[in-house]
Design a protein around this motif. Structure first.
Motif, PDB file in Angstrom:
ATOM      1  N   LYS A 197     -29.414 -15.184 -49.593  1.00 15.67           N
ATOM      2  CA  LYS A 197     -28.159 -15.817 -49.179  1.00 15.67           C
ATOM      3  C   LYS A 197     -28.186 -17.297 -49.523  1.00 15.67           C
ATOM      4  O   LYS A 197     -29.243 -17.930 -49.514  1.00 15.67           O
ATOM      5  CB  LYS A 197     -27.959 -15.669 -47.668  1.00 15.67           C
ATOM      6  CG  LYS A 197     -27.676 -14.270 -47.225  1.00 15.67           C
ATOM      7  CD  LYS A 197     -26.507 -14.276 -46.292  1.00 15.67           C
ATOM      8  CE  LYS A 197     -26.172 -12.868 -45.881  1.00 15.67           C
ATOM      9  NZ  LYS A 197     -24.810 -12.564 -46.118  1.00 15.67           N
ATOM     10  N   SER A 251     -32.274 -13.708 -46.440  1.00 17.26           N
ATOM     11  CA  SER A 251     -31.296 -13.531 -45.354  1.00 17.26           C
ATOM     12  C   SER A 251     -31.968 -13.302 -44.003  1.00 17.26           C
ATOM     13  O   SER A 251     -31.347 -13.500 -42.969  1.00 17.26           O
ATOM     14  CB  SER A 251     -30.357 -12.371 -45.676  1.00 17.26           C
ATOM     15  OG  SER A 251     -31.094 -11.163 -45.744  1.00 17.26           O
ATOM     16  N   THR A 264     -22.703 -17.649 -47.562  1.00 16.82           N
ATOM     17  CA  THR A 264     -22.121 -17.457 -46.243  1.00 16.82           C
ATOM     18  C   THR A 264     -20.704 -18.033 -46.269  1.00 16.82           C
ATOM     19  O   THR A 264     -20.314 -18.709 -47.233  1.00 16.82           O
ATOM     20  CB  THR A 264     -22.961 -18.166 -45.160  1.00 16.82           C
ATOM     21  OG1 THR A 264     -23.017 -19.561 -45.461  1.00 16.82           O
ATOM     22  CG2 THR A 264     -24.364 -17.581 -45.083  1.00 16.82           C
TER      23      THR A 264
END
Length: 147
Positions: free
Chosen positions: A4, A25, A67
């Motif tokens: 991420k 993540s 995100t």
């Protein structure tokens, strides 16, 4: 491994600064990162946003998922549109560079040197004037107490 692109919080209470990082993540928010690819300082006016575009493009191309807050930042900088092949947005606002303090001081010194030396703005009160003021106030105060 799911990767991420997320924000890593730094700074004091009520003074947040963020780094845009690429991380696994499963790591915690401020935990170990694979790579730092940018900065985000929301308190400054206008907000300071710096993103290494090449690295962001690389991580997006290999499947890193941003995100929601990072996606908004990438849309502002135009990196998301570049990744998706869309039209680029308008450029970001950038804070004006601060003026050189030394140059300002020298200009002020030059201006003050050009002005002629003169009297003070408010003349000094003389002792005789003070005594006259004190005697004038004393009878007025005595009359107000008698009434």
């Amino acid at each position: 491994m799911a990767v991420k692109i997320k924000l890593k919080r730094l700074g004091k209470i009520r003074s947040p600064h963020y780094r845009i990082v690429v991380a696994d993540s499963r790591t915690r928010r401020d935990g170990r990162a694979i790579e730092e690819i940018g900065l985000y300082h929301p308190v400054q006016n206008p907000s300071r946003i710096e993103v290494d575009s090449e690295r962001a493009q690389y991580w997006l191309s290999v499947g890193a998922q941003p995100t929601e807050p990072v996606l908004a930042i990438l849309k502002l900088t135009g990196d998301w549109q570049k990744h998706k092949g869309l039209e680029a947005p308008a450029p970001l606002l950038v804070a004006e560079p601060k003026a050189d303090k030394r140059a300002l001081f020298e200009a002020a010194a030059k201006d003050s040197a050009d002005e002629p030396k003169g009297e003070a703005i408010t003349p000094k009160a003389k002792k005789a004037d003070k005594k006259a003021d004190d005697t004038a106030e004393a009878p007025a105060a005595a009359e107000s107490t008698e009434a």
